[in-house]
Design a protein around this motif. Structure first.
Motif, mmCIF file in Angstrom:
data_model
loop_
_atom_site.group_PDB
_atom_site.id
_atom_site.type_symbol
_atom_site.label_atom_id
_atom_site.label_comp_id
_atom_site.label_asym_id
_atom_site.label_seq_id
_atom_site.Cartn_x
_atom_site.Cartn_y
_atom_site.Cartn_z
ATOM 1 N N PHE A 261 0.784 -1.231 0.000
ATOM 2 C CA PHE A 261 0.000 0.000 0.000
ATOM 3 C C PHE A 261 0.820 1.287 0.000
ATOM 4 O O PHE A 261 0.284 2.357 -0.289
ATOM 5 C CB PHE A 261 -0.946 0.013 1.218
ATOM 6 C CG PHE A 261 -2.010 -1.034 1.126
ATOM 7 C CD1 PHE A 261 -2.999 -0.954 0.154
ATOM 8 C CD2 PHE A 261 -2.019 -2.113 1.995
ATOM 9 C CE1 PHE A 261 -3.977 -1.925 0.074
ATOM 10 C CE2 PHE A 261 -3.005 -3.086 1.911
ATOM 11 C CZ PHE A 261 -3.989 -3.002 0.952
ATOM 12 N N ALA A 262 2.080 1.246 0.297
ATOM 13 C CA ALA A 262 2.905 2.462 0.364
ATOM 14 C C ALA A 262 2.939 3.215 -0.971
ATOM 15 O O ALA A 262 2.748 4.435 -0.993
ATOM 16 C CB ALA A 262 4.312 2.139 0.837
ATOM 17 N N PRO A 263 3.162 2.526 -2.098
ATOM 18 C CA PRO A 263 3.160 3.267 -3.362
ATOM 19 C C PRO A 263 1.813 3.940 -3.652
ATOM 20 O O PRO A 263 1.752 5.057 -4.161
ATOM 21 C CB PRO A 263 3.478 2.210 -4.411
ATOM 22 C CG PRO A 263 4.151 1.108 -3.669
ATOM 23 C CD PRO A 263 3.563 1.137 -2.288
ATOM 24 N N VAL A 264 0.716 3.271 -3.282
ATOM 25 C CA VAL A 264 -0.613 3.838 -3.492
ATOM 26 C C VAL A 264 -0.803 5.071 -2.605
ATOM 27 O O VAL A 264 -1.302 6.107 -3.059
ATOM 28 C CB VAL A 264 -1.708 2.779 -3.222
ATOM 29 C CG1 VAL A 264 -3.085 3.388 -3.291
ATOM 30 C CG2 VAL A 264 -1.576 1.620 -4.194
ATOM 31 N N ILE A 265 -0.391 4.979 -1.378
ATOM 32 C CA ILE A 265 -0.522 6.108 -0.446
ATOM 33 C C ILE A 265 0.331 7.288 -0.904
ATOM 34 O O ILE A 265 -0.116 8.435 -0.908
ATOM 35 C CB ILE A 265 -0.153 5.665 0.989
ATOM 36 C CG1 ILE A 265 -1.197 4.683 1.515
ATOM 37 C CG2 ILE A 265 -0.050 6.873 1.918
ATOM 38 C CD1 ILE A 265 -0.842 4.032 2.827
ATOM 39 N N VAL A 266 1.554 6.990 -1.310
ATOM 40 C CA VAL A 266 2.437 8.054 -1.806
ATOM 41 C C VAL A 266 1.834 8.705 -3.053
ATOM 42 O O VAL A 266 1.830 9.927 -3.201
ATOM 43 C CB VAL A 266 3.857 7.507 -2.086
ATOM 44 C CG1 VAL A 266 4.695 8.508 -2.841
ATOM 45 C CG2 VAL A 266 4.533 7.103 -0.781
ATOM 46 N N ALA A 267 1.277 7.902 -3.943
ATOM 47 C CA ALA A 267 0.661 8.438 -5.169
ATOM 48 C C ALA A 267 -0.546 9.299 -4.825
ATOM 49 O O ALA A 267 -0.733 10.385 -5.399
ATOM 50 C CB ALA A 267 0.255 7.293 -6.093
ATOM 51 N N ILE A 268 -1.354 8.849 -3.891
ATOM 52 C CA ILE A 268 -2.532 9.639 -3.479
ATOM 53 C C ILE A 268 -2.098 10.956 -2.859
ATOM 54 O O ILE A 268 -2.659 12.014 -3.162
ATOM 55 C CB ILE A 268 -3.423 8.817 -2.521
ATOM 56 C CG1 ILE A 268 -4.086 7.672 -3.290
ATOM 57 C CG2 ILE A 268 -4.466 9.702 -1.857
ATOM 58 C CD1 ILE A 268 -4.843 6.684 -2.420
ATOM 59 N N LEU A 269 -1.095 10.899 -1.983
ATOM 60 C CA LEU A 269 -0.587 12.143 -1.376
ATOM 61 C C LEU A 269 -0.014 13.081 -2.439
ATOM 62 O O LEU A 269 -0.233 14.300 -2.384
ATOM 63 C CB LEU A 269 0.470 11.820 -0.318
ATOM 64 C CG LEU A 269 -0.042 11.232 0.994
ATOM 65 C CD1 LEU A 269 1.135 10.839 1.893
ATOM 66 C CD2 LEU A 269 -0.928 12.236 1.706
ATOM 67 N N ALA A 270 0.693 12.532 -3.411
ATOM 68 C CA ALA A 270 1.255 13.363 -4.483
ATOM 69 C C ALA A 270 0.140 14.022 -5.298
ATOM 70 O O ALA A 270 0.225 15.205 -5.661
ATOM 71 C CB ALA A 270 2.149 12.532 -5.389
ATOM 72 N N ILE A 271 -0.914 13.274 -5.561
ATOM 73 C CA ILE A 271 -2.053 13.831 -6.306
ATOM 74 C C ILE A 271 -2.724 14.943 -5.507
ATOM 75 O O ILE A 271 -3.049 16.010 -6.048
ATOM 76 C CB ILE A 271 -3.058 12.710 -6.672
ATOM 77 C CG1 ILE A 271 -2.447 11.801 -7.735
ATOM 78 C CG2 ILE A 271 -4.374 13.293 -7.151
ATOM 79 C CD1 ILE A 271 -3.251 10.541 -7.988
ATOM 80 N N ILE A 272 -2.928 14.741 -4.228
ATOM 81 C CA ILE A 272 -3.567 15.754 -3.380
ATOM 82 C C ILE A 272 -2.727 17.021 -3.339
ATOM 83 O O ILE A 272 -3.239 18.139 -3.508
ATOM 84 C CB ILE A 272 -3.811 15.191 -1.957
ATOM 85 C CG1 ILE A 272 -4.893 14.102 -2.003
ATOM 86 C CG2 ILE A 272 -4.198 16.304 -0.992
ATOM 87 C CD1 ILE A 272 -5.050 13.332 -0.705
#
Length: 196
Positions: A23-34
């Motif tokens: 899940f870390a890559p998904v969380i990082v991607a979501i944070l980057a998008i936000i």
């Protein structure tokens, strides 16, 4: 103690690491998008504001140019009337002059209305009231000379004094145009600084 021994004692650590890996890559991607969306929203607002300012200042420059073209035409028609010495030829020249004068005043009014209404948007503005005063003074002087030439002097050739007055009017207009060119240059420079 090795990693395998540690995992055998604490199996929940292995589960946590596997979950983090998944899940870390998904969380990082979501944070980057936000973060990117929040910054792009601010950037878009700034770009829209800059576009609006630049567009308004371009329209202002266009209005000034139209007013200057109308005034140039008026000065040309003024010269034509002053050169005329026959009644048959002066009537169409006077009609052309009146048309040019009407166009110049219309352009001046458009410039005044635009610069007044766009004051809150424009980064750099012009003093349309001052311009209007200058133009009306020049037109008044032109009108007086034409009336004198056509009615009082009876269309005779201009004397030295009339030539001097006509040249003074043209010089005043040329000075006004030079001042306007400097003001437009300032507006353009400040606009370019704004969009850098």
């Amino acid at each position: 103690m090795t990693y395998n021994d540690f995992i055998a004692l604490h199996p929940w650590v292995d589960l946590t690491l596997n979950l983090f890996e998944t899940f870390a890559p998904v969380i990082v991607a979501i944070l980057a998008i936000i973060i990117n969306n929040s910054k792009s929203s601010k950037r878009d607002k700034l770009n829209k504001k800059l576009d609006m300012i630049v567009n308004c200042e371009n329209i202002l420059i266009q209005k000034v140019s139209l007013m200057e073209c109308a005034m140039d035409e008026l000065i040309d028609k003024f010269g034509d009337v002053l050169q005329c010495t026959t009644i048959e030829k002066v009537r169409p020249l006077l009609n052309d002059y009146k048309s040019a004068k009407s166009e110049a005043l219309k352009s001046l009014m458009e410039l005044y209305n635009y610069s007044t209404s766009a004051t809150g948007i424009l980064y750099e503005n012009i003093d349309a009231e001052d311009i209007g005063s200058e133009i009306r003074t020049i037109i008044k002087s032109i009108d007086e000379m034409i009336v004198t030439h056509v009615t009082r002097n009876g269309l005779r050739r201009m004397g030295d004094e009339e030539i001097k007055k006509a040249n003074t009017i043209k010089d005043d207009y040329d000075s006004f145009k030079a001042w306007q060119a400097v003001k437009i240059q300032t507006i353009m420079e400040k606009t370019f600084e704004l969009v850098k």
